[in-house]
Design an enzyme around this catalytic site. Structure first.
Site, PDB file in Angstrom:
ATOM      1  N   ASP A  71      41.488 115.022  18.203  1.00 36.21           N
ATOM      2  CA  ASP A  71      40.975 116.352  18.527  1.00 36.21           C
ATOM      3  C   ASP A  71      41.337 116.791  19.944  1.00 36.21           C
ATOM      4  OD1 ASP A  71      39.298 114.495  19.778  1.00 36.21           O
ATOM      5  OD2 ASP A  71      37.657 114.819  18.373  1.00 36.21           O
ATOM      6  N   ASN A 140      25.344 111.839  16.831  1.00 33.13           N
ATOM      7  CA  ASN A 140      24.879 112.591  15.660  1.00 33.13           C
ATOM      8  C   ASN A 140      25.668 112.231  14.408  1.00 33.13           C
ATOM      9  OD1 ASN A 140      27.349 113.768  16.136  1.00 33.13           O
ATOM     10  ND2 ASN A 140      26.577 115.845  16.468  1.00 33.13           N
TER      11      ASN A 140
END
Ligand code: PGA
Length: 250
Positions: A71, A140
């Site tokens: 990314d 998360n």
């Protein structure tokens, strides 16, 4: 179909970096033209330092290898110190013998993120697909920047970052700047197409995410839970990150 990832639990982050780096060195020795998927963040720093050292001492060569990073932030030029281009350059690429044209990251400045996603997917395909995908995991449960709710069939695309992720990544940015709200990330389907996956996790901040990934429901709410659909996943973590898995095992 569901698989049980092989899990290696080690004493601390140094032992995890030793093990993960040795794993990558072995894979590259067996297949010098390996196509790697690579992560950024705090966790892989120790791994990259060891790979640089192995290269420096002639034990490893990336001369025939290729890499695709997971990314990049949207809107950051490659020269921005908090960009993942800069991170990879400083942590790894400028110290090793990889061919720069074969060390890929998504272009965070691409005006058309859809076209950039398709370009990146095509490059991966042209390279023959990713052989070994090295992954971190977010607190998360995100993998790459696939935040909770990311569809399991997603591909490389623009995404919005959660506040939790932006806060966790603040440390990379000067105090006067804000963390970008968006990024381009490989999709979950892109990650899952790698022939093999090595997930690395250290520290208590990852314990809940790792437990959810391995023992919770297989759901986009915990993107890493999708890894149970892949037949060749190895998890290397320290005892702190493994705390939740071990609780579940009792
Ligand atoms: P970290 O990030 O290594 O900086 O904790 C991991 C991730 O967000 O994937």
């Amino acid at each position: 179909m569901s698989f049980v990832p092989q899990t290696v639990v080690l004493g601390d982050a140094d032992a995890v970096a030793d093990h993960a780096a040795a794993y990558i060195v072995d894979k590259l020795a067996a297949k010098p033209d390996l196509v790697l998927g690579l992560p950024t963040g705090e966790t892989p720093r120790g791994i990259y330092a060891r790979l640089v050292e192995a290269c420096r001492t002639g034990k490893l060569s990336f001369a025939r290898a290729s890499s695709f990073n997971l990314d990049e932030y949207r809107g950051l030029p490659p020269g921005h110190p908090a960009s993942y281009h800069a991170y990879m350059r400083e942590m790894l690429f400028r110290h090793i013998d990889i061919e720069p044209a074969r060390a890929h990251l998504p272009n965070g400045l691409a005006p058309d993120a859809g076209a950039e996603g398709r370009r990146y997917e095509r490059l991966i395909e042209e390279a023959g697909g990713i052989g070994l995908m090295v992954l971190g995991i977010g607190g998360n449960g995100h993998i790459g920047f696939n935040e909770p709710g990311s569809p399991f069939d997603s591909r490389t695309r623009a995404v919005r970052l959660t506040e939790q992720t932006r806060e966790a990544n603040r440390r990379g940015f000067p105090a006067s700047e804000t963390v970008p709200e968006a990024a381009i990330t490989m999709g979950i389907a892109t990650i899952l197409e790698a022939r093999e996956i090595l997930l690395v996790a250290t520290g208590t901040a990852k314990a809940d995410a790792l437990a959810d990934a391995l023992k919770g429901p297989e759901t986009p709410e915990c993107p890493a839970s999708v890894l149970r659909r892949h037949p060749a996943v190895t998890i290397v973590c320290d005892t702190a990150a493994a705390a939740g898995i071990e609780l579940c095992a009792r």
